[in-house]
Design a protein around this motif. Structure first.
Motif, short mmCIF file in Angstrom:
data_model
loop_
_atom_site.label_atom_id
_atom_site.label_comp_id
_atom_site.label_asym_id
_atom_site.label_seq_id
_atom_site.Cartn_x
_atom_site.Cartn_y
_atom_site.Cartn_z
N GLY A 112 16.35 2.88 -1.47
CA GLY A 112 15.51 2.56 -2.69
C GLY A 112 14.50 1.61 -2.38
O GLY A 112 14.37 1.07 -1.01
N ALA A 113 13.54 1.39 -3.33
CA ALA A 113 12.42 0.46 -3.28
C ALA A 113 12.92 -0.91 -2.89
O ALA A 113 14.12 -1.70 -3.40
CB ALA A 113 11.50 0.33 -4.26
N GLY A 114 12.32 -1.69 -1.78
CA GLY A 114 12.42 -2.86 -1.49
C GLY A 114 11.30 -3.76 -2.16
O GLY A 114 10.62 -3.28 -2.89
N PRO A 115 11.50 -4.97 -2.10
CA PRO A 115 10.65 -5.90 -2.85
C PRO A 115 9.26 -5.87 -2.53
O PRO A 115 8.39 -6.33 -3.29
CB PRO A 115 11.22 -7.36 -2.57
N GLU A 116 8.77 -5.50 -1.39
CA GLU A 116 7.32 -5.45 -1.14
C GLU A 116 6.87 -3.88 -1.16
O GLU A 116 5.84 -3.52 -0.83
CB GLU A 116 7.23 -5.87 0.11
N THR A 117 7.63 -2.88 -1.56
CA THR A 117 7.15 -1.40 -1.56
C THR A 117 6.14 -1.26 -2.51
O THR A 117 6.46 -1.68 -3.81
CB THR A 117 8.48 -0.83 -1.78
N GLY A 118 5.17 -0.73 -2.42
CA GLY A 118 4.18 -0.27 -3.37
C GLY A 118 4.64 1.13 -4.24
O GLY A 118 4.26 1.10 -5.20
N GLN A 165 0.81 -1.31 -0.05
CA GLN A 165 -0.07 -0.09 0.04
C GLN A 165 0.85 1.19 0.00
O GLN A 165 0.37 2.30 -0.36
CB GLN A 165 -1.05 -0.05 1.37
N ALA A 166 2.12 1.09 0.40
CA ALA A 166 3.06 2.05 0.36
C ALA A 166 4.42 1.72 0.56
O ALA A 166 5.10 1.84 -0.61
CB ALA A 166 2.70 3.30 1.68
N PHE A 167 4.94 1.62 1.65
CA PHE A 167 6.45 1.07 1.83
C PHE A 167 6.49 0.31 3.08
O PHE A 167 5.17 0.19 3.93
CB PHE A 167 7.21 2.44 2.47
N SER A 168 7.36 -0.65 3.43
CA SER A 168 7.56 -1.42 4.47
C SER A 168 7.87 -0.52 5.58
O SER A 168 6.98 -0.73 6.81
CB SER A 168 8.44 -2.57 4.34
N TRP A 169 8.45 0.49 5.46
CA TRP A 169 8.94 1.58 6.48
C TRP A 169 8.94 2.82 5.61
O TRP A 169 9.62 3.16 4.74
CB TRP A 169 10.51 1.28 7.07
N VAL A 217 7.09 2.40 -5.29
CA VAL A 217 8.35 2.32 -5.89
C VAL A 217 9.10 3.72 -6.38
O VAL A 217 10.21 3.92 -5.89
CB VAL A 217 8.54 1.35 -7.12
N GLU A 218 8.40 4.43 -6.95
CA GLU A 218 8.91 5.67 -7.51
C GLU A 218 9.47 6.61 -6.60
O GLU A 218 10.38 7.30 -6.41
CB GLU A 218 8.06 6.21 -8.52
N ILE A 219 8.70 6.77 -5.37
CA ILE A 219 8.92 7.61 -4.39
C ILE A 219 9.94 7.19 -3.52
O ILE A 219 10.95 7.74 -3.17
CB ILE A 219 7.57 7.83 -3.18
N ALA A 220 10.07 5.64 -3.44
CA ALA A 220 11.11 5.27 -2.42
C ALA A 220 12.39 5.34 -3.19
O ALA A 220 13.71 5.56 -2.58
CB ALA A 220 10.74 3.65 -2.21
#
Length: 207
Positions: free
Chosen positions: A112-118, A71-75, A120-123
């Motif tokens: 940077g985006a992790g494998p579960e990040t939703g 839905q967003a990020f893990s963290w 992705v571009e923001i991360a």
């Protein structure tokens, strides 16, 4: 993702090969044996493991949020999303401990985006670490998370396989990488003299 799957009937041989390459390193052997012994926990209560992982995140004031990382990020820099496997959540706690203070409150720790990040571009836009730092921290977080799983009575051996610590078991380079990563965790104060995880967080700047 496991690079080379290990058949259950071959695991004992692979573990024995790994341990042989740790000859003369009593601390590393002790840590490895605890990881290997976690096989006994396989098939245990996943709901309990998840609750323990959430409690660990709460211990570090990561403000657990019962949502999926997709839905967003893990963290997200302030809260950790907990609708994931226990091992994944424990891995995020390890990243929190390892992250440089300047990146601890960035989405996905500025790696940077992790494998579960939703998102992705923001991360990825928040990335503040180079490739070498990211690689080093991923290895440290992997092993620290595995050590936390051992302490929580969870089958850490599964993550040890899935994150490819047994790839090339029996080769000196594989054991050397394990030893070096343990050394980095010790130098940062994230494991104690017995190789068990501490509740410390890194205070030093970038590696």
């Amino acid at each position: 993702m496991i690079l080379t799957p290990i058949a259950p009937q071959a695991l004992d041989l692979v573990l024995a090969a790994f341990e042989r390459t740790l000859s003369g390193a009593p601390l590393e052997i002790s840590v490895f044996r605890r990881i290997a012994a976690s096989r006994a926990a396989e098939g245990g209560p996943v709901a309990v493991w998840h609750a323990d992982a959430v409690a660990l995140a709460d211990r570090f004031a990561m403000r657990p949020l019962p949502e999926a990382p997709q839905q967003a990020f893990s963290w997200d820099g302030a809260r950790v999303r907990t609708d994931s496997e226990p091992a994944v959540l424990v891995h995020e706690v390890a990243h929190y401990q390892i992250a440089a203070p300047s990146r601890r409150f960035l989405p996905d720790f500025g790696l940077g985006a992790g494998p579960e990040t939703g998102l992705v571009e923001i991360a990825d836009a928040a990335r503040a670490a180079d490739a070498a730092t990211r690689e080093t921290e991923e290895a440290m977080a992997s092993l620290l998370g595995i050590l936390w799983e051992v302490e929580l009575g969870q089958p850490a051996i599964l993550a040890f396989q899935e994150q490819n610590w047994l790839e090339g078991a029996g080769r000196p380079g594989t054991a050397a990488f394990f030893r070096a990563t343990l050394g980095r965790l010790a130098d940062a104060g994230l494991i104690d003299g017995d190789g068990r995880p501490t509740y410390a967080v890194r205070i030093a700047p970038e590696l």
